[in-house]
Write a protein that holds these residues in place. Structure first.
Motif: not given
Length: 391
Positions: A165-176
């Motif tokens: 979940l943390r990795e997905r949140a970080d990836r979503a933040e980077r993609e944003q």
């Protein structure tokens, strides 16, 4: 290799001082409780060599717990072997086995579980005072090993889930962040096109009339005043366009609208009249009933294409007539053509240009789903564009 083994387990998080302390307290208290109990039940209240060895192995097991996070498999294996001879190692057996089970690697869990099972059976069958039946020993061992491994598997699964979940949140933040950056790049490209299309048109008028004032010495006072007024008006409009573009650049929101409305196809007659007023011979052949009917993006694109074509004609073929033809209907295409004669033998234009005007027009047409071509036909330079006009 199993599916769980194929998953890269999340590294164990660092333990706080209290988290580390209570694990050692659990191992020590549990081991001491079993060791003291064994004094009365297993060793019949007699202090002997086996009882001392039991305590020694328990102490060594607790010390080995310090390496359980760096070498979990080896430590769990050794401590479980010690558990077959030592009741004092019981607490360390639980802690090291749970720690290993959090990794959720069956190739490590199964051997340790087998060793733990065998150690428990050996303990019950070899220690003095252990009078339980073999069946009871087996059942107790199965329950004990399962009760130790299951919580470790749960903790490991929860740890991996949180890590994912943390990795997905970080990836979503980077993609944003990438989307915002891409939006900024797109907006800057749009602003660059607007600057080229709008300012080049205005400044070419300024250069044209300034050149007329410089080279035409026989102009009347009225003609000089008219040329100066046109120069002043064009410079004022260029400043307004520049102000609007800088206003967009100052905004932080990439989707913020320009400070003033952008021209559309409905403003084409005014553009033609402005060009005529500046001395350019322009003939508009309009076969579209309502110039305000095309969508805003299509109308604005067509306006900018015609504006840039008029600017190019004014720069490279002054004193020639420019024909602007517009046709099309809803549900089909909007077709525009700007045609002007080639001026043979004329000097190169002194008005500076970027050389990217036609390239920018082609890109603008493609961005809205159309196409544009520019070519020389029968002594004329022709710019044609086909833009989609949805029904």
């Amino acid at each position: 290799m199993s599916k769980v083994d194929a998953i890269q387990a999340a590294p164990p998080p660092p333990l706080s001082h209290w988290q580390s302390t209570w694990r050692y307290l659990f191992a020590i208290v549990t081991g001491a409780g079993f060791w003291i109990t064994s004094y009365y039940n297993t060793y019949a209240g007699q202090i002997g060599a086996l009882w001392a060895i039991d305590l020694l192995l328990g102490v060594v097991s607790v010390v080995l717990m310090r390496r359980r996070r760096t070498n979990p498999f080896l430590v769990a294996m050794i401590v479980n072997i010690f558990g077959s001879f030592s009741t004092a190692a019981s607490g360390a057996v639980v802690v090291t086995t749970v720690s290993l089970a959090t990794r959720r690697r069956w190739r490590e869990i199964v051997p340790v579980a087998v060793v733990g099972f065998a150690a428990s059976v050996v303990f019950f069958e070899t220690h003095p005072g252990a009078e339980d039946s073999l069946l009871f020993s087996l059942l107790f061992t199965v329950v004990f090993v399962s009760a130790v491994i299951a919580p470790g598997m749960y903790v490991g699964a929860r740890r991996d889930l949180l890590s994912t979940l943390r990795e997905r949140a970080d990836r979503a933040e980077r993609e944003q962040g990438l989307r915002v950056e891409q939006a900024q790049v797109t907006e800057r490209a749009r602003i660059a096109r607007e600057m080229h299309d709008a300012l080049a048109h205005r400044l070419s008028l300024v250069a044209l009339h300034a050149g007329a004032l410089e080279y035409c010495r026989n102009l009347s006072d009225a003609e000089v005043a008219e040329a100066a007024a046109t120069t002043r008006k064009s410079a004022h409009l260029a400043l307004q366009d520049l102000h609007a573009i800088l206003g967009v650049l100052r905004t932080l929101e990439t989707d913020a609208p320009p400070e003033r409305p952008q021209p559309t196809l409905a403003d084409l007659p005014a553009l033609v009249q402005e060009a005529i007023g500046s001395g350019t011979k322009v003939r508009l052949h309009n076969r579209v009933d309502n110039l305000a009917e095309p969508p805003e993006a299509i109308g604005r694109g067509a306006y900018r294409m015609i504006q840039e074509s008029l600017t190019n004609a004014r720069k490279h073929a002054p004193d020639t007539a420019v024909d602007v033809t517009l046709s099309g209907h809803r549900g089909g295409q909007l077709v525009l053509e700007v045609r002007n004669p080639l001026r043979l033998g004329s000097a190169v234009s002194l008005t500076p240009g970027s050389g990217l005007g036609l390239l920018g027009l082609t890109e603008r047409a493609e961005l809205i789903g159309g196409c544009l071509e520019h070519l020389k036909v029968d002594g004329h330079f022709v710019v044609r564009a086909w833009l989609p006009w949805p029904a």
